[in-house]
Design a protein around this motif. Structure first.
Motif, PDB file in Angstrom:
ATOM      1  N   TYR A 189       0.845  -1.196   0.000  1.00  5.51           N
ATOM      2  CA  TYR A 189       0.000   0.000   0.000  1.00  5.51           C
ATOM      3  C   TYR A 189       0.876   1.240   0.000  1.00  5.51           C
ATOM      4  O   TYR A 189       2.077   1.179   0.300  1.00  5.51           O
ATOM      5  CB  TYR A 189      -0.929   0.012   1.213  1.00  5.51           C
ATOM      6  N   SER A 190       0.272   2.365  -0.342  1.00  6.97           N
ATOM      7  CA  SER A 190       0.965   3.652  -0.257  1.00  6.97           C
ATOM      8  C   SER A 190      -0.014   4.671   0.320  1.00  6.97           C
ATOM      9  O   SER A 190      -1.233   4.527   0.176  1.00  6.97           O
ATOM     10  CB  SER A 190       1.466   4.103  -1.631  1.00  6.97           C
ATOM     11  N   ILE A 191       0.549   5.700   0.960  1.00  7.26           N
ATOM     12  CA  ILE A 191      -0.262   6.757   1.561  1.00  7.26           C
ATOM     13  C   ILE A 191       0.206   8.093   0.997  1.00  7.26           C
ATOM     14  O   ILE A 191       1.421   8.357   0.920  1.00  7.26           O
ATOM     15  CB  ILE A 191      -0.138   6.752   3.101  1.00  7.26           C
ATOM     16  N   SER A 192      -0.718   8.923   0.600  1.00  5.50           N
ATOM     17  CA  SER A 192      -0.386  10.228   0.015  1.00  5.50           C
ATOM     18  C   SER A 192       0.293  11.124   1.049  1.00  5.50           C
ATOM     19  O   SER A 192       0.203  10.884   2.267  1.00  5.50           O
ATOM     20  CB  SER A 192      -1.640  10.912  -0.519  1.00  5.50           C
ATOM     21  N   ASP A 193       0.974  12.156   0.583  1.00  3.53           N
ATOM     22  CA  ASP A 193       1.705  13.059   1.479  1.00  3.53           C
ATOM     23  C   ASP A 193       0.792  13.713   2.509  1.00  3.53           C
ATOM     24  O   ASP A 193       1.200  13.952   3.648  1.00  3.53           O
ATOM     25  CB  ASP A 193       2.420  14.145   0.663  1.00  3.53           C
ATOM     26  N   ILE A 204      -5.261   6.457   0.680  1.00  2.05           N
ATOM     27  CA  ILE A 204      -4.550   5.182   0.825  1.00  2.05           C
ATOM     28  C   ILE A 204      -4.796   4.372  -0.443  1.00  2.05           C
ATOM     29  O   ILE A 204      -5.944   4.153  -0.843  1.00  2.05           O
ATOM     30  CB  ILE A 204      -5.046   4.397   2.053  1.00  2.05           C
ATOM     31  N   THR A 205      -3.723   3.937  -1.072  1.00  2.00           N
ATOM     32  CA  THR A 205      -3.841   3.123  -2.282  1.00  2.00           C
ATOM     33  C   THR A 205      -3.414   1.698  -1.962  1.00  2.00           C
ATOM     34  O   THR A 205      -2.317   1.472  -1.441  1.00  2.00           O
ATOM     35  CB  THR A 205      -2.967   3.687  -3.417  1.00  2.00           C
ATOM     36  N   LEU A 206      -4.304   0.758  -2.250  1.00  2.00           N
ATOM     37  CA  LEU A 206      -4.061  -0.653  -1.966  1.00  2.00           C
ATOM     38  C   LEU A 206      -3.765  -1.390  -3.266  1.00  2.00           C
ATOM     39  O   LEU A 206      -4.536  -1.281  -4.236  1.00  2.00           O
ATOM     40  CB  LEU A 206      -5.282  -1.287  -1.297  1.00  2.00           C
ATOM     41  N   TYR A 207      -2.687  -2.135  -3.287  1.00  2.00           N
ATOM     42  CA  TYR A 207      -2.313  -2.937  -4.449  1.00  2.00           C
ATOM     43  C   TYR A 207      -2.607  -4.402  -4.103  1.00  2.00           C
ATOM     44  O   TYR A 207      -1.938  -4.997  -3.249  1.00  2.00           O
ATOM     45  CB  TYR A 207      -0.844  -2.725  -4.796  1.00  2.00           C
ATOM     46  N   LEU A 208      -3.610  -4.971  -4.745  1.00  6.00           N
ATOM     47  CA  LEU A 208      -4.126  -6.275  -4.364  1.00  6.00           C
ATOM     48  C   LEU A 208      -3.250  -7.417  -4.863  1.00  6.00           C
ATOM     49  O   LEU A 208      -2.601  -7.317  -5.907  1.00  6.00           O
ATOM     50  CB  LEU A 208      -5.552  -6.451  -4.893  1.00  6.00           C
ATOM     51  N   ARG A 209      -3.289  -8.483  -4.103  1.00  8.91           N
ATOM     52  CA  ARG A 209      -2.560  -9.699  -4.477  1.00  8.91           C
ATOM     53  C   ARG A 209      -3.242 -10.356  -5.678  1.00  8.91           C
ATOM     54  O   ARG A 209      -4.464 -10.459  -5.738  1.00  8.91           O
ATOM     55  CB  ARG A 209      -2.544 -10.661  -3.286  1.00  8.91           C
ATOM     56  N   ASN A 258     -10.756  -9.392  -7.179  1.00 13.78           N
ATOM     57  CA  ASN A 258     -10.318  -8.145  -7.785  1.00 13.78           C
ATOM     58  C   ASN A 258     -10.858  -6.947  -7.006  1.00 13.78           C
ATOM     59  O   ASN A 258     -11.447  -7.110  -5.925  1.00 13.78           O
ATOM     60  CB  ASN A 258     -10.720  -8.082  -9.271  1.00 13.78           C
ATOM     61  N   ALA A 259     -10.680  -5.753  -7.549  1.00 11.58           N
ATOM     62  CA  ALA A 259     -11.043  -4.527  -6.837  1.00 11.58           C
ATOM     63  C   ALA A 259     -12.532  -4.465  -6.519  1.00 11.58           C
ATOM     64  O   ALA A 259     -12.938  -3.888  -5.505  1.00 11.58           O
ATOM     65  CB  ALA A 259     -10.624  -3.311  -7.672  1.00 11.58           C
ATOM     66  N   GLU A 260     -13.368  -5.061  -7.371  1.00 12.79           N
ATOM     67  CA  GLU A 260     -14.807  -5.037  -7.131  1.00 12.79           C
ATOM     68  C   GLU A 260     -15.162  -5.666  -5.790  1.00 12.79           C
ATOM     69  O   GLU A 260     -16.041  -5.184  -5.074  1.00 12.79           O
ATOM     70  CB  GLU A 260     -15.545  -5.779  -8.252  1.00 12.79           C
ATOM     71  N   ASN A 306      -8.224  -2.823 -12.145  1.00 11.05           N
ATOM     72  CA  ASN A 306      -8.820  -4.085 -11.688  1.00 11.05           C
ATOM     73  C   ASN A 306      -8.193  -4.612 -10.406  1.00 11.05           C
ATOM     74  O   ASN A 306      -8.849  -5.338  -9.640  1.00 11.05           O
ATOM     75  CB  ASN A 306      -8.696  -5.141 -12.792  1.00 11.05           C
ATOM     76  N   MET A 307      -6.943  -4.261 -10.128  1.00 17.38           N
ATOM     77  CA  MET A 307      -6.245  -4.793  -8.960  1.00 17.38           C
ATOM     78  C   MET A 307      -5.732  -3.701  -8.023  1.00 17.38           C
ATOM     79  O   MET A 307      -4.869  -3.962  -7.178  1.00 17.38           O
ATOM     80  CB  MET A 307      -5.071  -5.673  -9.410  1.00 17.38           C
ATOM     81  N   THR A 308      -6.245  -2.494  -8.143  1.00 14.14           N
ATOM     82  CA  THR A 308      -5.806  -1.377  -7.303  1.00 14.14           C
ATOM     83  C   THR A 308      -7.028  -0.626  -6.782  1.00 14.14           C
ATOM     84  O   THR A 308      -7.912  -0.269  -7.556  1.00 14.14           O
ATOM     85  CB  THR A 308      -4.894  -0.408  -8.070  1.00 14.14           C
ATOM     86  N   VAL A 309      -7.045  -0.392  -5.481  1.00 11.19           N
ATOM     87  CA  VAL A 309      -8.181   0.273  -4.829  1.00 11.19           C
ATOM     88  C   VAL A 309      -7.693   1.545  -4.153  1.00 11.19           C
ATOM     89  O   VAL A 309      -6.644   1.543  -3.484  1.00 11.19           O
ATOM     90  CB  VAL A 309      -8.848  -0.653  -3.787  1.00 11.19           C
ATOM     91  N   LYS A 310      -8.457   2.616  -4.323  1.00 13.74           N
ATOM     92  CA  LYS A 310      -8.119   3.890  -3.683  1.00 13.74           C
ATOM     93  C   LYS A 310      -9.150   4.193  -2.593  1.00 13.74           C
ATOM     94  O   LYS A 310     -10.354   4.196  -2.855  1.00 13.74           O
ATOM     95  CB  LYS A 310      -8.094   5.018  -4.716  1.00 13.74           C
ATOM     96  N   ILE A 311      -8.659   4.447  -1.366  1.00 15.79           N
ATOM     97  CA  ILE A 311      -9.517   4.823  -0.247  1.00 15.79           C
ATOM     98  C   ILE A 311      -9.239   6.282   0.076  1.00 15.79           C
ATOM     99  O   ILE A 311      -8.126   6.640   0.475  1.00 15.79           O
ATOM    100  CB  ILE A 311      -9.232   3.957   0.995  1.00 15.79           C
ATOM    101  N   GLU A 312     -10.252   7.114  -0.111  1.00 12.52           N
ATOM    102  CA  GLU A 312     -10.130   8.533   0.211  1.00 12.52           C
ATOM    103  C   GLU A 312     -10.718   8.787   1.592  1.00 12.52           C
ATOM    104  O   GLU A 312     -11.883   8.451   1.846  1.00 12.52           O
ATOM    105  CB  GLU A 312     -10.852   9.372  -0.841  1.00 12.52           C
ATOM    106  N   LEU A 313      -9.921   9.373   2.482  1.00 16.16           N
ATOM    107  CA  LEU A 313     -10.332   9.607   3.866  1.00 16.16           C
ATOM    108  C   LEU A 313     -10.852  11.019   4.047  1.00 16.16           C
ATOM    109  O   LEU A 313     -10.438  11.955   3.345  1.00 16.16           O
ATOM    110  CB  LEU A 313      -9.157   9.377   4.816  1.00 16.16           C
ATOM    111  N   ALA A 314     -11.741  11.183   5.022  1.00 13.54           N
ATOM    112  CA  ALA A 314     -12.239  12.518   5.361  1.00 13.54           C
ATOM    113  C   ALA A 314     -11.124  13.347   5.985  1.00 13.54           C
ATOM    114  O   ALA A 314     -11.038  14.563   5.795  1.00 13.54           O
ATOM    115  CB  ALA A 314     -13.417  12.409   6.315  1.00 13.54           C
ATOM    116  N   GLU A 315     -10.246  12.668   6.738  1.00  9.54           N
ATOM    117  CA  GLU A 315      -9.068  13.297   7.335  1.00  9.54           C
ATOM    118  C   GLU A 315      -8.039  12.213   7.589  1.00  9.54           C
ATOM    119  O   GLU A 315      -8.383  11.028   7.628  1.00  9.54           O
ATOM    120  CB  GLU A 315      -9.435  14.030   8.632  1.00  9.54           C
TER     121      GLU A 315
END
Length: 560
Positions: free
Chosen positions: A90-94, A99-104, A122-124, A190-199
């Motif tokens: 995963y990676s987290i923006s500055d 949060i970006t998740l890279y799925l197995r 998959n991402a679905e 298809n294999m990457t999910v982005k989670i946008e947080l309120a904070e």
């Protein structure tokens, strides 16, 4: 004489037949090939659910569903550190808000009698699962049905599902306000999910490693939805875990077998039976009779019956406590709450009820979540408590939980200690369901209540916020109905900060605030215990109760 001998011969023949019948119909020994590939795990069936997302907090569903389902992340039992699972990285923006998740890749769902997948994870599936945790039920499409006369179907499946789903609660995710934390979940590909947080929230990944945050098959849900049988999603589970369900007899046992297409390290035990049929004493009897290979929730008083080498334990991330209902005039006197707190001998309760399997709790946060000792200070007041005119109403949630196997016995000890201080209480045994019902209608008329809480990840905020924050005031989790904006302010700083020293300072302040106002009284922290047969190796239990059955090894027994 002839008649006597003839009668004797008949009796001899009769008993000979009985003996032969007993020998013929005696239960055969289990073949070595099967015995050496099978394990029986005996546990408490209270609160069991195949649906971790909607399961009541503290329910004993994790031993089964931890094997059937995978999460995006796992917590290492020994170190309590986050490690990848379905999210390979995963990676987290500055700014900490994405949060970006890279799925197995190549993760297969279970093929069962009731479902055959046509694609890999998959991402679905991740988006569907995360939205469901937040209570967002519009992810499934409506059925485009038309009646025989050509008019539109009077009620779409989606609408019917929405109406039902509005009645469903997701206790763990509601307690941490997940819906407020996550603004949006989407697929980058298809294999990457982005989670946008309120904070920013450094603890979110730990929440996604909890036993409740399982990933479901959207394809399976769509199939059930098309058949108008979506409820089966929660009763006939399909996951990606190392074991899959074979059969279930309600309140009796569950059979599990290895998932032949598992993406990770394969299971070493070919057959698992999870036995719910016995209580604590019955489980001990089965263990001593070698009918159970592993026993969870053993009666602490019976631990002397087994060898020390057969006990596997870990400090538990839990707390049994008393909450004062701060809306009730009778307990709004600070000096009275302090007097009650001082009257309770926590060590005596731990010794008498738990026989070394619990320790007296001197703070709200279990040591497994926060190792620092806090400065208690001197919070004694110079005035005496007001005299209680009538007995205090003392509710006891009389259900065996991880943090308290004997609630009524503990309550009786507390009642006796308070009586010595001239404080009379009236005990009332209640169920958690009853508390929820009375709380919903505004009729929860307790002055004190004996209850508890347990963590499912390493985040102290996730432990404190549900039971003491303003956001949870009047909810089922905050039974003290206590709210202090400054406490919430400190919680928020601890949540947002990446600096360990800053977070430790906030937890110091929060613990001191609780100690000075006494909305709740910590009683004991209980250990996580397992009894393990000598033929089983490599058993570990985490502070949150997770036991990875796939890691177990069985010693070969040649006696059968």
């Amino acid at each position: 004489m002839y008649s006597f001998h003839r009668q004797a011969v008949k009796f001899f023949a009769f008993f000979t037949c009985i003996c032969l019948s007993i020998k013929i119909f005696a239960a055969p020994r289990i073949p070595s090939e099967l015995y050496n590939q099978s394990l029986i795990y005996c546990t408490n069936g209270f609160g069991f659910s195949f649906n971790p997302q909607t399961a009541d907090m503290g329910a004993n569903m994790n031993v089964v569903t931890d094997q059937i389902y995978d999460k995006l992340f796992e917590l290492e039992p020994s170190s309590n550190k986050l490690k990848p699972a379905l999210a390979e990285r995963y990676s987290i923006s500055d700014d900490g808000k994405v949060i970006t998740l890279y799925l197995r890749k190549n993760v297969a769902f279970h093929s069962t009698k009731w479902f055959t997948p046509t694609r890999k994870l998959n991402a679905e599936d991740v988006i569907f699962s995360l939205n469901r945790m937040m209570g967002l039920v519009g992810d499934l499409p409506a059925l485009n049905r038309v009646s025989d006369d050509g008019s539109a179907f009077h009620q779409t499946q989606e609408r019917a599902y929405r109406n039902k789903a509005n009645l469903v609660h997701f206790p763990y995710f509601e307690s941490i306000a997940l819906k407020k934390k996550i603004a949006r979940v989407s697929a980058v590909n298809n294999m990457t999910v982005k989670i946008e947080l309120a904070e920013p929230d450094h603890a979110l990944l730990s929440h996604l490693a909890s036993q409740y945050a399982v990933i479901l098959s959207k394809e399976y849900a769509l199939q059930l939805n098309a058949d108008e049988n979506l409820s089966q999603l929660d009763t006939l589970p399909v996951g990606t875990g190392v074991y899959q369900l074979v059969s279930y007899t309600q309140n009796d046992y569950i059979r599990l077998q290895p998932n032949p297409h598992y993406w990770g390290k394969k299971a070493k035990v070919g057959n698992i039976v999870v036995d719910f049929s016995s209580d604590g004493t019955g489980r001990m009897a089965k263990f001593l009779n070698k009918e159970c290979d592993i026993v969870a929730f053993p009666e602490p008083s019976q631990l002397t019956q087994v060898k020390p080498s057969q006990i596997v334990e870990n400090d538990g991330a839990n707390l049994a406590f008393i909450a004062f209902n701060m809306q009730r005039p009778a307990v709004q006197d600070l000096a009275l709450r302090q007097q009650i707190s001082k009257a309770i001998d926590r060590k005596r309760i731990a010794d008498k009820l738990f026989f070394g399997s619990a320790s007296a709790a001197e703070q709200i946060l279990p040591k497994t979540l926060w190792q620092q000792a806090y400065s208690k200070g001197n919070f004694d007041v110079s005035f005496k408590p007001q005299r209680v005119q009538k007995p205090l109403v003392f509710w006891v949630v009389d259900e065996k939980r991880v943090f308290n196997l004997h609630p009524m016995k503990m309550a009786e000890m507390i009642k006796s200690a308070l009586a010595q201080q001239g404080i009379e209480v009236q005990l009332k045994a209640v169920s958690r369901t009853y508390v929820i019902q009375q709380n919903d209608i505004g009729n929860a008329d307790y002055d004190l209540i004996l209850t508890g809480w347990l963590a499912n990840n390493s985040d102290p905020n996730g432990f404190l916020a549900p039971i003491l924050s303003c956001a949870s005031q009047y909810d089922m989790t905050n039974l003290a109905n206590w709210c202090r904006p400054i406490f919430d302010f400190w919680l928020n700083i601890a949540k947002l900060s990446k600096n360990v020293k800053v977070r430790d300072t906030m937890y110091q302040l929060m613990q001191s605030k609780i100690a000075s106002e006494v909305p709740i009284i910590p009683i004991v922290n209980t250990k996580r215990l397992l009894l393990v047969n000598d033929r089983v190796d490599n058993v570990e239990v985490s502070p949150y109760g997770q036991v990875r059955l796939a890691d177990l090894r069985l010693k070969i027994n040649k006696q059968n």
